[in-house]
Design an enzyme around this catalytic site. Structure first.
Site, short mmCIF file in Angstrom:
data_model
loop_
_atom_site.label_atom_id
_atom_site.label_comp_id
_atom_site.label_asym_id
_atom_site.label_seq_id
_atom_site.Cartn_x
_atom_site.Cartn_y
_atom_site.Cartn_z
N ASP A 80 0.93 -1.30 -0.04
CA ASP A 80 -0.01 0.10 0.21
C ASP A 80 0.87 1.27 -0.20
O ASP A 80 1.79 1.40 0.65
CB ASP A 80 -0.86 0.05 1.28
N HIS A 81 0.62 2.23 -1.01
CA HIS A 81 1.32 3.53 -1.02
C HIS A 81 2.72 3.29 -1.35
O HIS A 81 3.57 4.30 -0.14
CB HIS A 81 0.81 4.31 0.26
N GLU A 132 -2.40 6.21 -8.48
CA GLU A 132 -3.17 7.26 -7.95
C GLU A 132 -3.05 8.81 -8.70
O GLU A 132 -2.08 9.06 -9.03
CB GLU A 132 -2.98 7.57 -6.37
N HIS A 208 -9.49 5.53 -1.26
CA HIS A 208 -8.65 5.67 0.01
C HIS A 208 -9.33 6.63 0.82
O HIS A 208 -10.14 7.52 0.48
CB HIS A 208 -7.21 6.15 -0.52
N SER A 211 -12.46 5.89 6.18
CA SER A 211 -12.92 5.91 7.38
C SER A 211 -13.59 7.26 7.71
O SER A 211 -13.39 8.20 7.28
CB SER A 211 -11.58 5.78 8.36
N ASN A 230 -10.05 1.03 0.81
CA ASN A 230 -8.97 0.90 1.67
C ASN A 230 -9.54 1.06 3.25
O ASN A 230 -10.17 2.21 3.66
CB ASN A 230 -7.74 1.74 1.46
#
Length: 286
Positions: A80-81, A132, A208, A211, A230
């Site tokens: 990731d990233h 991205e 992304h 949350s 994610n």
């Protein structure tokens, strides 16, 4: 069943749901994610950020790979990233089946150049690539790569970017931020922009920073073209909140007593996300 990122996301794109990508930071969290995904028959990705890779070290990777191979549900292991080409080479060596090269803070042409280089090397060894375009916001010092101000993804730029790089999936900026939102910041998703991007590009789209966003917005995004979401802060927050609660009993010392309640809290949150994304029961489609 260990699969590539492209394999797991193509079915999600065809069927109209989002695969959850859960960031794990230790062996215990990894086991809990596999257990709940198998219980709900949900395809998923085990996502590990470079900081998390340094924390768990390479030694844990064989266990994650082995658990994926014997799992009853499709699983991709995702770097990731990633911030550099060197990290991508490291990911191939470690056994990741999917990588993200995040050059979103670079100028467009530099982003294209680096992403294209990663795609060429990754595809040569059977690894899928996520890139991205645009920038995800950030909320705190724990947030992954992000900016104070969101730069929204332009649909025409996205089309050009995908055609020039050959990336297998694209993370888009439509109003989300990494981390947990403070009370002073209101999450707001640009679903209208998502529709335009989805109508313009053909590769699976990635969200992304999901949350704290309202459930109805996230569920709608999964129905309107987002095929991977994610999840990191949400599951870690409940996991460690429960650990702090359990550890109020200072007489406890055994991990097999301390950790299970935290795992159950994390699994409950992960189950909520799986159902929200429409991924429950979708393993049968593979």
């Amino acid at each position: 069943m260990l699969v590539s990122g492209k394999e797991i996301l193509q079915v999600a794109s065809d069927q109209g749901f989002a695969v959850p990508a859960f960031n794990i930071s230790d062996y215990n969290m990894m086991l809990g994610i596999f257990d709940i995904c198998e219980e709900l028959n949900a395809p998923h990705m085990i996502a590990i950020h470079p900081d998390e890779v340094k924390h768990i070290r390479r030694d844990l990777m064989p266990a994650i790979i082995e658990r994926s191979l014997r799992s009853s549900v499709p699983t991709a292991i995702h770097w990731d990233h990633g911030a550099s080409y060197a990290e991508m080479l490291q990911a191939y060596q470690y056994g990741f089946t999917s990588v993200m090269i995040d050059a979103s803070l670079m100028p467009f042409d530099d982003n294209v150049e680096l992403t294209k280089k990663v795609v060429e090397s990754a595809h040569a060894v059977g690894v899928s690539v996520e890139a991205e375009l645009g920038t995800i916001g950030k909320t705190d010092g724990y947030a992954e790569n992000g900016t104070n101000d969101i730069i929204y993804t332009d649909p025409e730029d996205a089309l050009q970017f995908v055609e020039m790089t050959g990336t297998d999936s694209l993370a888009v900026a439509i109003g989300t931020r990494h981390g947990l939102y403070p009370e002073t910041l209101k999450p707001e998703l640009r679903l209208d922009l998502l529709d335009k991007i989805n109508d313009t590009v053909e590769v699976p789209l990635v969200l992304h920073g999901g949350s704290n966003n309202p459930d109805d917005e996230i569920a709608e995004a999964a129905r309107r073209g987002i095929n991977k979401i994610n999840i990191s802060s949400d599951i870690k927050s409940v996991y460690y909140t429960k650990l702090r609660e359990v550890l109020q009993d200072t007489k406890l010392r055994e991990p097999n007593v301390i950790q299970p309640p935290a795992l159950e809290a994390m699994k409950a949150e992960a189950a909520h996300k799986i159902k929200l994304f429409g991924a429950e029961g979708k393993a049968k489609e593979y």
